[in-house]
Design a protein around this motif. Sequence first.
Motif, PDB file in Angstrom:
ATOM      1  N   LEU A   1       0.860  -1.196   0.000  1.00 31.95           N
ATOM      2  CA  LEU A   1       0.000   0.000   0.000  1.00 31.95           C
ATOM      3  C   LEU A   1       0.898   1.249   0.000  1.00 31.95           C
ATOM      4  O   LEU A   1       0.446   2.342  -0.290  1.00 31.95           O
ATOM      5  N   PHE A   2       2.174   1.055   0.392  1.00 35.60           N
ATOM      6  CA  PHE A   2       3.113   2.169   0.464  1.00 35.60           C
ATOM      7  C   PHE A   2       4.078   2.105  -0.703  1.00 35.60           C
ATOM      8  O   PHE A   2       4.458   1.017  -1.145  1.00 35.60           O
ATOM      9  N   ARG A   3       4.524   3.250  -1.172  1.00 40.69           N
ATOM     10  CA  ARG A   3       5.531   3.286  -2.227  1.00 40.69           C
ATOM     11  C   ARG A   3       6.797   2.593  -1.743  1.00 40.69           C
ATOM     12  O   ARG A   3       7.232   2.813  -0.610  1.00 40.69           O
ATOM     13  N   GLU A   4       7.395   1.768  -2.591  1.00 44.53           N
ATOM     14  CA  GLU A   4       8.584   0.965  -2.255  1.00 44.53           C
ATOM     15  C   GLU A   4       8.305  -0.030  -1.117  1.00 44.53           C
ATOM     16  O   GLU A   4       9.231  -0.579  -0.544  1.00 44.53           O
ATOM     17  N   GLY A   5       7.021  -0.230  -0.778  1.00 45.73           N
ATOM     18  CA  GLY A   5       6.702  -1.123   0.342  1.00 45.73           C
ATOM     19  C   GLY A   5       7.071  -2.566   0.009  1.00 45.73           C
ATOM     20  O   GLY A   5       6.862  -3.031  -1.102  1.00 45.73           O
ATOM     21  N   ARG A   6       7.635  -3.264   0.960  1.00 40.66           N
ATOM     22  CA  ARG A   6       7.994  -4.673   0.747  1.00 40.66           C
ATOM     23  C   ARG A   6       7.192  -5.560   1.698  1.00 40.66           C
ATOM     24  O   ARG A   6       6.068  -5.936   1.412  1.00 40.66           O
ATOM     25  N   THR A   7       7.780  -5.884   2.863  1.00 40.03           N
ATOM     26  CA  THR A   7       7.056  -6.782   3.772  1.00 40.03           C
ATOM     27  C   THR A   7       7.107  -6.256   5.194  1.00 40.03           C
ATOM     28  O   THR A   7       7.938  -5.429   5.535  1.00 40.03           O
ATOM     29  N   GLU A   8       6.211  -6.782   6.000  1.00 37.47           N
ATOM     30  CA  GLU A   8       6.274  -6.615   7.451  1.00 37.47           C
ATOM     31  C   GLU A   8       5.972  -7.990   8.027  1.00 37.47           C
ATOM     32  O   GLU A   8       5.419  -8.853   7.336  1.00 37.47           O
ATOM     33  N   THR A   9       6.352  -8.195   9.262  1.00 40.19           N
ATOM     34  CA  THR A   9       6.159  -9.481   9.918  1.00 40.19           C
ATOM     35  C   THR A   9       4.860  -9.498  10.710  1.00 40.19           C
ATOM     36  O   THR A   9       4.596  -8.567  11.469  1.00 40.19           O
ATOM     37  N   VAL A  10       4.076 -10.547  10.504  1.00 43.23           N
ATOM     38  CA  VAL A  10       2.965 -10.824  11.410  1.00 43.23           C
ATOM     39  C   VAL A  10       3.482 -11.907  12.350  1.00 43.23           C
ATOM     40  O   VAL A  10       3.863 -12.990  11.896  1.00 43.23           O
ATOM     41  N   ARG A  11       3.526 -11.608  13.644  1.00 40.31           N
ATOM     42  CA  ARG A  11       3.980 -12.624  14.612  1.00 40.31           C
ATOM     43  C   ARG A  11       2.753 -13.461  14.960  1.00 40.31           C
ATOM     44  O   ARG A  11       1.998 -13.134  15.878  1.00 40.31           O
ATOM     45  N   SER A  12       2.555 -14.534  14.212  1.00 42.59           N
ATOM     46  CA  SER A  12       1.245 -15.205  14.274  1.00 42.59           C
ATOM     47  C   SER A  12       1.128 -16.250  15.380  1.00 42.59           C
ATOM     48  O   SER A  12       0.093 -16.879  15.512  1.00 42.59           O
ATOM     49  N   CYS A  13       2.177 -16.417  16.180  1.00 45.43           N
ATOM     50  CA  CYS A  13       2.009 -17.200  17.409  1.00 45.43           C
ATOM     51  C   CYS A  13       1.648 -16.202  18.506  1.00 45.43           C
ATOM     52  O   CYS A  13       2.496 -15.431  18.944  1.00 45.43           O
ATOM     53  N   THR A  14       0.369 -16.171  18.891  1.00 45.35           N
ATOM     54  CA  THR A  14      -0.116 -15.166  19.856  1.00 45.35           C
ATOM     55  C   THR A  14      -0.569 -15.864  21.138  1.00 45.35           C
ATOM     56  O   THR A  14      -0.789 -17.079  21.143  1.00 45.35           O
ATOM     57  N   SER A  15      -0.736 -15.088  22.217  1.00 48.13           N
ATOM     58  CA  SER A  15      -1.252 -15.705  23.450  1.00 48.13           C
ATOM     59  C   SER A  15      -2.655 -16.269  23.196  1.00 48.13           C
ATOM     60  O   SER A  15      -3.035 -17.288  23.761  1.00 48.13           O
ATOM     61  N   GLU A  16      -3.404 -15.601  22.268  1.00 50.54           N
ATOM     62  CA  GLU A  16      -4.760 -16.091  21.948  1.00 50.54           C
ATOM     63  C   GLU A  16      -4.710 -17.446  21.233  1.00 50.54           C
ATOM     64  O   GLU A  16      -5.496 -18.343  21.531  1.00 50.54           O
ATOM     65  N   SER A  17      -3.773 -17.593  20.266  1.00 41.44           N
ATOM     66  CA  SER A  17      -3.698 -18.879  19.543  1.00 41.44           C
ATOM     67  C   SER A  17      -3.206 -19.982  20.492  1.00 41.44           C
ATOM     68  O   SER A  17      -3.680 -21.115  20.433  1.00 41.44           O
TER      69      SER A  17
END
Length: 472
Positions: free
Chosen positions: A282-298
């Motif tokens: 969505l951002f110019r030159e945007g690449r990746t960001e990390t989703v830390r998908s091991c959560t206290s909820e999971s």
Amino acid sequence: GFRTTLMKDSLIHWQDSEYVAVFHRGRYFRLWLYHAGRMLSPREIEQQIQRIMDNPSPPVPGEAKLGALTAGDRIPWAQARKEFFSSGVNKRSLDCIEKAAFFVTLDDDEQGMRGDDPAGNLDRYAKSLLHGKCYDRWFDKSFTVVVYKNGKNGLSAEHSWADAPIMAHVWEYVMTTDSFQLGYTEEGHCKGDVASSLPPPTRLTWDIPAECQERIERSLAVAQALADDVDFHVLPIQEFGKGAIKKCKISPDAFIQIALQLAYYRNRGTFSLTYEASMTRLFREGRTETVRSCTSESCAFIRALEGGESKEACRHLFRTAAEKHQHLYRMAMTGGGIDRHLFCLYIVSKYLGEESPFLNKVLSETWRLSTSQTPLQQVELFDFVNHPEYTTCGGGFGPVADDGYGVSYIIIGENMINLHISCKHSCPQTDSHKFGADIKKALEDLLELMSPEKPDPSKAELNHSKKSKKDL
């Protein structure tokens, strides 16, 4: 392409390139894609490739495995480059490869789902695309197009210049154009005419001394050991897919990520820091960001499920975990993630010469589960329902931790999910086939847990009487 100096790798952008570099049976060729100011037709490119295949000349000493320099450690490659490739024919030929639009390997192997062991063949096909023989891909190029003897093909892409969706988008466009617009004659030739005056592709020339040949062998040994250690498994799930997950009213990505957490917990008896790539395009030159998908909820959901808590309690915890996952994903996509921010702070701390125990600790934690979804049909180029024969396996990557897993998944249409699972043979605790079976079982268990209940006619009265008691 890359330019390796003794200091660091740097990414080089060429304005344009009018040819590709082709590797066939240990020889390197330059294949011009233009003639007399116009682009070659597919039929002409086919003829030029046939000329390369018909060329009987053997590779010169050191040429066949030269590509291994790009597969081993970077510093020996930088040194060899400086010593043996900075002038004369070697420099000219290396420049030719590096300034090519991309690299093409005409591979003598056959790959694909064929013969008595289609599943094993799929694993071999993926492993071959990832690293080949370690000298028949040019790993410094943005990507290598690999075409096998039986016409199967695929890509090996270098990751620093672009993320998987870029290549997925390009490749989908290529495959769609090839199949639905350009097409082939009944004899299997590309359609179109051939100009009689095309000069044949030219062999690149090399003069590789014995000392350089030793360096090539050394790089090859390093790369071969890495490649042999990759345990790679492709798992197509055809019994269910996005359609069944959507009936549970849960985001397909959250569903698969929580299934990966459940599978990992059953596989290793513990939870682990998990990386999921999210795009920031969505951002110019945007690449990746990390989703830390091991959560206290999971974790809470999985402990409840594995601890035998009631179906209702588990369903509630699953929905909470899925909502948390979607929230994290949205945050990551819109600039609210933490990992790139932490990395920036780390870079600044290095620049300022400030030691940060916090940053050192956070950035040294290992991602034992590294995951990513490959997007498909980013543009509606064709319709899977009417053309199931164009189904893709997707793609994959190696594990990022010595004792971890890499999991890449692609959601195809409504009824299929393809996974690429990787780990290292050298780690006794990991096994890609075992983890694949755990993932499939986790997906099935979650579907069973969350599927809308079908009313049972024989229990209708019973339910009714229960209701009336409640009403009282």
